[in-house]
Design a protein around this motif. Structure first.
Motif, PDB file in Angstrom:
ATOM      1  N   VAL A   1      -1.013  -4.037  -8.774  1.00 59.51           N
ATOM      2  CA  VAL A   1      -1.110  -4.086  -7.301  1.00 59.51           C
ATOM      3  C   VAL A   1      -2.051  -5.120  -6.769  1.00 59.51           C
ATOM      4  N   ALA A   2      -3.325  -5.167  -7.468  1.00 58.40           N
ATOM      5  CA  ALA A   2      -4.102  -6.213  -7.131  1.00 58.40           C
ATOM      6  C   ALA A   2      -3.585  -7.771  -7.501  1.00 58.40           C
ATOM      7  N   LYS A   3      -2.631  -7.666  -8.672  1.00 56.71           N
ATOM      8  CA  LYS A   3      -1.979  -9.025  -8.771  1.00 56.71           C
ATOM      9  C   LYS A   3      -1.255  -9.221  -7.675  1.00 56.71           C
ATOM     10  N   ALA A   4      -0.240  -8.391  -7.271  1.00 60.39           N
ATOM     11  CA  ALA A   4       0.652  -8.689  -6.086  1.00 60.39           C
ATOM     12  C   ALA A   4      -0.130  -8.851  -4.948  1.00 60.39           C
ATOM     13  N   LYS A   5      -1.078  -8.275  -4.628  1.00 60.26           N
ATOM     14  CA  LYS A   5      -1.725  -8.877  -3.522  1.00 60.26           C
ATOM     15  C   LYS A   5      -2.252 -10.139  -3.107  1.00 60.26           C
TER      16      LYS A   5
ATOM     17  N   GLU B   1       0.827  -1.115  -0.103  1.00 59.27           N
ATOM     18  CA  GLU B   1      -0.097   0.031  -0.018  1.00 59.27           C
ATOM     19  C   GLU B   1       0.779   1.230  -0.142  1.00 59.27           C
ATOM     20  N   ASN B   2       2.173   1.138   0.713  1.00 58.95           N
ATOM     21  CA  ASN B   2       2.887   2.337   0.692  1.00 58.95           C
ATOM     22  C   ASN B   2       3.482   2.693  -0.594  1.00 58.95           C
ATOM     23  N   ILE B   3       3.533   1.775  -1.396  1.00 61.41           N
ATOM     24  CA  ILE B   3       4.085   2.183  -2.734  1.00 61.41           C
ATOM     25  C   ILE B   3       3.048   2.104  -3.887  1.00 61.41           C
ATOM     26  N   SER B   4       1.798   1.815  -3.601  1.00 60.20           N
ATOM     27  CA  SER B   4       0.976   1.505  -4.723  1.00 60.20           C
ATOM     28  C   SER B   4       0.485   2.796  -5.423  1.00 60.20           C
TER      29      SER B   4
END
Length: 369
Positions: free
Chosen positions: A292-296, A281-284
């Motif tokens: 981002v969704a893929k990484a989460k 979230e800090n770098i999103s």
């Protein structure tokens, strides 16, 4: 969950048990509670008037500053401090062992020293990285100074051992001067849970951050059960777990024989997942929502891997843009277009200038017709 436990053995003797990871000097967060350094020091007050304090260690290490604070506090006690290594003393945990007037270790225990490291999530200039390097070099020198209070190895030898991430057996730790006495009448039981976890005397250690794996010296003498084991070190060893050397247990066997350990691992996994999502979230803000969704959720990765993936995507997109631009230029036929410049003779140039002046005057609204 506390990583320490303080016991009053007798009026003259106290005990400090350090099992598991040594937490940061920031608030030590756990499920449903906040554990602070002040709480640790409050518990340690009960040891101030003791004549003897026994410190039992089975830890992969953790925060170097928290370890240094524990070392300093133990050195200020008036009591004789005896350190007993009951499995692993690695990384920051080895700093604490240096506070002992005597340090005892079993042949099957493991002792490891390595360079300090830091995890960062941000954008840095070269000067910032140079400052981080200077800080880590300073921390390393402080650790070496602490080791020199116990061992007679030279600072250069210690630095080389730290560079190599050196794992020692109990016997080797005595030979190198880190420990004073070998406990021949004890046994360390260990099981390899998977490629990153090792169960040593019923304490799970995550070794994925280390370059090497520990080497345990096999011993033949059975270990007597101890009553001083705390919650994260269950005492119900099975017969299979007490076999000589290392063995591998199935997941179902681990769940059945070590329910408390399984719960500990689950809680730690929850905390790690919370920290992973928070770091993402800090770098999103600078990364596309789909990535981002893929990484989460889809292909879980940490913030460092996400940042690297984003940079790769940016590089690929920039390269593709240039390729498309070149293709468009070729397909447009612009390369085949040539410019023709016809020079006017002097008479034609005069006519052009007169015509232009006439047009300008006709457009001037201020002229009276």
């Amino acid at each position: 969950m506390k990583f320490w436990n303080v016991n009053n053995v007798t009026n003259d003797e106290g005990e400090l048990i350090l099992y598991g990871e040594i937490r940061s000097n920031k608030p030590w967060w756990s499920e449903g509670q906040m554990i602070t350094p002040e709480e640790f020091l409050k518990d340690m007050k009960t040891l101030r008037n003791k004549n003897k304090v026994t410190v039992r260690i089975n830890s992969r290490g953790g925060d170097v500053f928290a370890a240094q604070a524990i070392f300093t506090h133990l050195k200020t006690l008036k009591a004789k401090v005896e350190i007993i290594i009951e499995g692993i003393a690695a990384s920051a945990a080895t700093i604490i062992t240096c506070a002992g007037d005597t340090v005892k270790i079993s042949p099957g225990s493991a002792f490891m020293i390595h360079n300090p490291s830091i995890t960062v999530w941000d954008s840095f200039e070269a000067k910032d990285l140079e400052q981080l390097k200077e800080m880590l070099d300073s921390v390393k020198n402080c650790i070496i100074e602490t080791y020199c209070t116990k061992t007679t190895l030279s600072k250069l030898e210690l630095a080389d051992m730290m560079d190599a991430e050196t794992w020692l057996t109990g016997r080797e730790a005595v030979e190198k001067g880190f420990c004073d006495e070998l406990l021949e009448d004890t046994k360390v039981t260990n099981n390899i849970l998977n490629n990153r976890m090792v169960l040593v005397n019923n304490v799970a250690h995550d070794l994925s951050g280390f370059k090497n794996m520990p080497v345990f010296e096999p011993v033949n003498i059975k270990q007597e059960p101890q009553d001083n084991q705390i919650g994260n070190a269950p005492a119900n060893l099975t017969k299979e777990n007490q076999n000589e050397g290392s063995s591998t247990m199935t997941l179902e066997e681990i769940k059945a024989n070590h329910p408390q350990l399984v719960e500990q691992i689950k809680n730690e996994a929850k905390q790690e997942e919370r920290e992973r999502i928070k770091a993402i979230e800090n770098i999103s803000a600078t990364i596309g929502k789909e990535l981002v969704a893929k990484a989460k959720f889809e292909e879980p990765m940490d913030a460092k891997e996400l940042a690297f993936q984003a940079l790769q995507n940016q590089q690929q997109n920039a390269s593709q843009f240039l390729t498309n631009l070149n293709e468009d230029a070729k397909n447009s036929g612009g390369d085949n277009v040539t410019a023709e410049c016809k020079e006017l003779d002097p008479e034609e140039q005069i006519k052009e200038k007169v015509s232009a002046l006439s047009n300008a005057l006709n457009k001037d609204k201020r002229r009276v017709k």
